[in-house]
Design an enzyme around this catalytic site. Structure first.
Site, PDB file in Angstrom:
ATOM      1  N   LYS A  77       7.918  46.050   3.985  1.00 44.36           N
ATOM      2  CA  LYS A  77       7.342  45.133   4.975  1.00 44.36           C
ATOM      3  C   LYS A  77       8.495  44.412   5.662  1.00 44.36           C
ATOM      4  CE  LYS A  77       6.054  41.320   6.008  1.00 44.36           C
ATOM      5  NZ  LYS A  77       6.394  40.485   7.230  1.00 44.36           N
ATOM      6  N   GLY A 110      14.344  36.101   1.479  1.00 42.58           N
ATOM      7  CA  GLY A 110      13.795  35.208   2.493  1.00 42.58           C
ATOM      8  C   GLY A 110      13.822  33.774   2.005  1.00 42.58           C
ATOM      9  N   SER A 111      12.921  32.974   2.511  1.00 36.48           N
ATOM     10  CA  SER A 111      12.916  31.544   2.206  1.00 36.48           C
ATOM     11  C   SER A 111      12.380  31.270   0.808  1.00 36.48           C
ATOM     12  CB  SER A 111      12.068  30.795   3.233  1.00 36.48           C
ATOM     13  OG  SER A 111      10.691  31.056   3.014  1.00 36.48           O
ATOM     14  N   GLU A 144      15.691  36.707  -3.636  1.00 40.52           N
ATOM     15  CA  GLU A 144      16.940  36.134  -3.113  1.00 40.52           C
ATOM     16  C   GLU A 144      16.522  35.179  -2.005  1.00 40.52           C
ATOM     17  OE1 GLU A 144      19.467  34.906  -0.821  1.00 40.52           O
ATOM     18  OE2 GLU A 144      19.700  36.959  -0.046  1.00 40.52           O
ATOM     19  N   CYS A 179      22.378  34.027   4.640  1.00 47.64           N
ATOM     20  CA  CYS A 179      21.972  33.264   3.453  1.00 47.64           C
ATOM     21  C   CYS A 179      23.181  32.716   2.704  1.00 47.64           C
ATOM     22  CB  CYS A 179      21.101  34.113   2.542  1.00 47.64           C
ATOM     23  SG  CYS A 179      21.821  35.699   2.089  1.00 47.64           S
ATOM     24  N   GLU A 206      18.896  24.264   3.743  1.00 49.58           N
ATOM     25  CA  GLU A 206      19.469  25.453   4.383  1.00 49.58           C
ATOM     26  C   GLU A 206      19.066  25.436   5.855  1.00 49.58           C
ATOM     27  OE1 GLU A 206      20.019  30.156   3.458  1.00 49.58           O
ATOM     28  OE2 GLU A 206      17.988  29.367   3.281  1.00 49.58           O
TER      29      GLU A 206
END
Length: 483
Positions: free
Chosen positions: A178, A231-232, A254, A289, A387
């Site tokens: 996805k 992602g977040s 991650e 990231c 972040e």
């Protein structure tokens, strides 16, 4: 040149292109100028169900191929990626807004290197025989998990997709990928190339769509055996919840970072260090990231060093991603641009000192953010903790090793960190005590497919890259034979 009318914009399920069952589509906009690139099929639960069914149906045959046979399939894919590398670079740049030179130099070669690495590795991995009594044979075998759901971000869409699907496929899993709705184009094209390379139908499926529909359906699906997500943190938590609410599938996360670069007064060649600090926050418009978004600098050299840093930040050229001279391109989308600006405004309001704001770029109606540097940032400020995922550097000054370590470890993240010093003992001591998955000493962002990547704390629990990813994508089976 790529023609927008020729862009792949469909689902790829069971070895063929298809539209979403609902007929829904979403717009894929160019970060470069805000124009429409294409409309993409918006998969949802019905499409995830089809893709997972196709992956499950293909899983047994794919896993029972010999490692050499899977290796050959993946090497055929590598050959096609090589022959289409310029097309893939153009797609990646247009879809994400990153400079075309970076897509050509970094994203596509690193994706190719990743697939080649796991293809070459898989027929060189051995199982184990346990030390037992002479009347027992105990074997420990690595077996595939089954169906892997891979959910990837928009900043390095092809490279991170390959980090996940290459070890998964090499071990013998099948994959439902996805991609982020902001950058789905290279993932779809990769699936087309995989089928052209001879991967059996259903082994690699791609379902673009929104997180709350396609992503959630993948996370909740009872026939998905593991989720690998980048992602977040907020979305990572959702996938952990989805696993709990469905079949307790494995979830590898991650989830970003707030990585510090720690510069001591004994660091050699401060100009080179300053250049690395600038690259650590400006590369990919700060949408990395592991971006070095915090600079911790020893107070005795802070004023001089900051002048060097600002000079190097100023050399990063914000401009048209199509221009070979551009080193900073566009942000991914208007909403993210607004979020970054809001955090910059918060830095002002909380008392951080704005010491640099780069030149704006208004020649195109895209999503451009100049590099921004704040000095005298304290640990409690939002820009020291959150972040930002943009070209915003937060600078904090320190006096002692202990203070530097406390500042560096003073966030909920732990993805990466760097130590700049000529003292070997200090480098060893801080590398040990820093709470980060990767610690660079006298460099920033040095890496290779041969070493694992992932973090501590709220940066996640998974590891991509290296042979360790093969362990993540497999499970151990013990067979105990009594004679």
């Amino acid at each position: 040149m790529l023609n927008n009318n020729a862009l792949s914009n469909h689902l790829w399920v069971n070895g063929r292109a298809c539209q979403a069952r609902s007929g829904e589509q979403f717009e894929c906009l160019s970060p470069r100028d805000g124009t429409l690139l294409t409309t993409v099929a918006a998969g949802d639960k019905a499409d995830i169900d089809l893709a997972v069914s196709a992956a499950r149906a293909a899983a047994d045959d794919w896993s029972r191929l010999s490692p050499q046979e899977r290796r050959q399939h993946l090497l055929h894919l590598v050959d096609l990626m090589e022959s289409h590398r310029e097309e893939l670079a153009q797609l990646e740049s247009r879809d994400t807004g990153k400079p075309i030179t970076h897509a050509r130099r970094d994203d596509i070669p690193l994706a190719i290197r990743c697939v080649r690495f796991y293809a070459e590795a898989i027929d060189k991995c051995y199982d184990q025989i346990a030390p037992t009594a002479s009347d027992v044979l105990a074997t420990i075998r690595r077996e595939p998990l089954g169906v892997i759901g891979a959910v990837v971000p928009w900043n390095f869409p092809l490279m991170i997709a390959c980090w996940k699907l290459a070890p998964a496929l090499a071990v013998g899993n099948t994959v439902v990928l996805k991609p982020a709705e902001q950058s789905p184009l290279t993932a779809i094209r990769l699936a087309e190339l995989a089928t052209e390379a001879g991967l059996p139908d259903g082994v690699l499926n791609v379902v673009p769509g929104y997180g709350e529909t396609a992503g959630a359906s993948l996370g909740l699906h009872p026939d998905v055996d593991a989720i690998s997500f980048t992602g977040s943190g907020a979305v990572g938590r959702l996938f952990q919840r989805y696993a709990s609410d469905s079949n307790m599938k494995a979830v590898f996360l991650e989830c970003g970072g707030k990585s510090p670069q720690i510069v001591f007064d004994d660091a050699e060649n401060l100009d080179e260090v300053a250049a690395a600090v600038a690259q650590g926050i400006c590369y990919n418009q700060g949408q990395v990231c592991s971006a070095g978004s915090r600079l911790l600098v020893q107070r005795s050299i802070a004023d001089e060093f900051m002048q060097r840093v600002l000079a190097h930040v100023d050399r990063w050229q914000l401009g048209d991603p199509k221009d070979d001279s551009t080193t900073m391109g566009a942000m991914i989308e208007r909403q993210h641009l607004a979020r970054v600006q809001n955090l910059i405004d918060t830095g002002h309001e909380q008392g951080a000192e704005l010491v640099y704001r780069g030149q704006s770029f208004d020649s195109l109606e895209g999503f451009y953010m100049p590099a921004t540097v704040f000095d005298h940032v304290s640990r409690g400020m939002t820009i020291a903790q959150e972040e930002i995922f943009g070209p915003v550097l937060a600078v904090t000054r320190f006096d002692s090793d202990e203070e530097a370590l406390a500042e560096a470890n003073g966030t909920r993240y732990g993805l990466a960190a760097a130590v700049w010093t000529s003292s070997l003992s200090r480098a060893h001591r801080l590398s040990r005590d820093l709470k980060a998955g990767t610690v660079w000493v006298n460099n920033y962002d040095g890496s290779d497919i041969t070493v694992p990547f992932g973090g501590f704390g709220e940066s996640g629990n998974g590891r991509d890259k290296s042979l360790h990813a093969l362990d993540k994508m497999s499970q151990l089976k013990t067979t105990w034979i009594k004679f």
